[in-house]
Write an enzyme that holds these catalytic residues in place. Structure first.
Site, PDB file in Angstrom:
ATOM      1  N   GLN A 114      73.549  22.621  13.338  1.00  0.00           N
ATOM      2  CA  GLN A 114      74.304  22.956  14.552  1.00  0.00           C
ATOM      3  C   GLN A 114      75.132  24.226  14.384  1.00  0.00           C
ATOM      4  O   GLN A 114      75.803  24.663  15.306  1.00  0.00           O
ATOM      5  CB  GLN A 114      75.178  21.791  15.003  1.00  0.00           C
ATOM      6  CG  GLN A 114      76.363  21.499  14.117  1.00  0.00           C
ATOM      7  CD  GLN A 114      77.033  20.185  14.490  1.00  0.00           C
ATOM      8  OE1 GLN A 114      76.462  19.117  14.312  1.00  0.00           O
ATOM      9  NE2 GLN A 114      78.235  20.259  15.025  1.00  0.00           N
ATOM     10  N   HIS A 128      90.467  12.663  14.761  1.00  0.00           N
ATOM     11  CA  HIS A 128      89.376  11.789  14.298  1.00  0.00           C
ATOM     12  C   HIS A 128      89.863  10.346  14.170  1.00  0.00           C
ATOM     13  O   HIS A 128      89.169   9.399  14.558  1.00  0.00           O
ATOM     14  CB  HIS A 128      88.893  12.215  12.901  1.00  0.00           C
ATOM     15  CG  HIS A 128      88.287  13.570  12.811  1.00  0.00           C
ATOM     16  ND1 HIS A 128      88.878  14.608  12.132  1.00  0.00           N
ATOM     17  CD2 HIS A 128      87.114  14.067  13.300  1.00  0.00           C
ATOM     18  CE1 HIS A 128      88.104  15.678  12.185  1.00  0.00           C
ATOM     19  NE2 HIS A 128      87.032  15.380  12.895  1.00  0.00           N
ATOM     20  N   GLY A 177      85.139  12.382  21.009  1.00  0.00           N
ATOM     21  CA  GLY A 177      86.406  12.906  21.492  1.00  0.00           C
ATOM     22  C   GLY A 177      86.227  13.807  22.709  1.00  0.00           C
ATOM     23  O   GLY A 177      85.285  14.607  22.773  1.00  0.00           O
ATOM     24  N   GLN A 213      80.152  18.295  24.430  1.00  0.00           N
ATOM     25  CA  GLN A 213      79.372  17.496  23.474  1.00  0.00           C
ATOM     26  C   GLN A 213      79.289  16.047  23.942  1.00  0.00           C
ATOM     27  O   GLN A 213      78.223  15.424  23.907  1.00  0.00           O
ATOM     28  CB  GLN A 213      80.030  17.570  22.106  1.00  0.00           C
ATOM     29  CG  GLN A 213      79.411  16.658  21.068  1.00  0.00           C
ATOM     30  CD  GLN A 213      80.030  16.860  19.711  1.00  0.00           C
ATOM     31  OE1 GLN A 213      79.617  17.726  18.964  1.00  0.00           O
ATOM     32  NE2 GLN A 213      81.033  16.071  19.378  1.00  0.00           N
ATOM     33  N   SER A 254      92.183  20.087  15.211  1.00  0.00           N
ATOM     34  CA  SER A 254      90.826  20.482  14.869  1.00  0.00           C
ATOM     35  C   SER A 254      90.772  20.740  13.370  1.00  0.00           C
ATOM     36  O   SER A 254      91.736  21.273  12.794  1.00  0.00           O
ATOM     37  CB  SER A 254      90.466  21.777  15.614  1.00  0.00           C
ATOM     38  OG  SER A 254      89.327  22.383  15.033  1.00  0.00           O
TER      39      SER A 254
END
Ligand code: AMP
Length: 291
Positions: A61, A37, A148, A154, A186
């Site tokens: 989501q 991030h 990313g 995505q 992650s």
């Protein structure tokens, strides 16, 4: 650094920069921030006069039975990292602020949303992603947004949504940040036990083997998929969700590899689902960090 909780607060904050034609960069996240991030945040801070980060674990989501409740959260640590990185404002909306009580509108990018993660998690996943990201774009109204390559599908889906809906924003897709052994960073890695963590590298190992095979001249993606599947299935407790070789723009299956392909995979370890991918060109060496 400002903490913003309401849409009006965000609009007022951003308007203060726009009034002087100062450019605003925006990094949407679900929090539990790590160096992946922060690589997006650092780039946003470099490229814009104002950087806004949002932290929102978006319930829409997550499909029924997924890990919405278990998703890791640490607001204090996230805010400290943002402050240290030079972020100007963090938007921390509640579910009520984002959706109110009677939202009836959603955004569906067809085709691109229906494969890979959209196939395994269900089409509702990317509808949830696109709807919340579209809303966040409308709230923040940034000049540039940062996503990313870790979530390659995505990024493609969002780029398509931006184009199709004429959203006036530039999208920047940043390279995957990895741990020393290659595991893609992650937030969900924090949910792995020590044993699961040692096995999690299997996905990256399988992707690298696929890349080697392509560089050694293998062109049939079926043969490569079988090799990747064998690598993952050989590790006890790791389950293949999908391992695919696709066109990096259309996400259609690449049966025969004679141009750049996206090798994308998802595995499950216990209750944790991890994804990763590599962009590979048959003639050029590893270049995933070069774009
Ligand atoms: P998330 O909080 O998982 O929704 O991620 C927020 C943004 O950070 C998304 O655009 C992700 O693709 C990106 N991101 C997550 N992990 C990484 C990573 N390891 N390297 C680069 N970007 C990442």
């Amino acid at each position: 650094m400002q903490l913003l909780k309401t849409i009006d607060e965000v609009r007022e904050f951003v308007a203060g920069y726009k009034k002087f034609d100062r450019e605003v960069g925006f990094v949407p996240t679900m929090g539990y921030l790590h160096d992946g991030h922060m690589s997006l945040v650092d780039r946003a801070v470099q490229e814009n006069e104002c950087t806004v980060v949002s932290i929102f674990v978006n319930p829409t989501q997550f499909l029924p039975g997924e890990d919405f409740e278990e998703y890791p959260r640490d607001e204090a640590a996230d805010l400290q990292q943002c402050e240290d990185a030079g972020v100007d404002a963090v938007f921390l909306p509640s579910v009520e602020v984002m959706y109110g009580s009677n939202a009836l509108t959603s955004v569906h990018v067809s085709q691109l949303s229906d494969t890979l993660c959209g196939m395994s998690r269900g089409v509702g996943h990317f509808v949830g992603v696109c709807t919340v990201v579209c809303k966040l774009f409308n709230i923040v109204q940034p000049d540039r947004v940062y996503f990313g390559q870790k979530d390659a599908q995505q990024a493609l889906v969002i780029a398509k949504m931006i184009g199709d809906l004429n959203i006036p924003v530039d999208i920047k897709v940043c390279p995957i940040k990895r741990e020393d052994d290659g595991l893609a960073m992650s937030s969900r890695n924090a949910r792995l036990s020590e044993e699961e963590r040692s096995k999690a590298i299997t996905l990256y190992t399988a992707l690298c083997e696929a890349r080697n095979m392509i560089h050694n001249g293998e062109k049939a993606s079926m043969v490569i998929r079988e090799a990747m599947t064998e690598i993952v299935e050989n590790v006890d407790g790791v389950e293949v969700d999908y391992l695919e070789i696709v066109d990096p723009v259309s996400l259609g299956e690449a049966e025969w590899i004679d141009d750049t392909v996206l090798i994308a995979g998802a595995v499950k370890l216990g209750g944790v689902r991890l994804i990763d991918n590599l962009l590979v060109h048959p003639e050029n060496g590893p270049w995933e960090d070069d774009f």
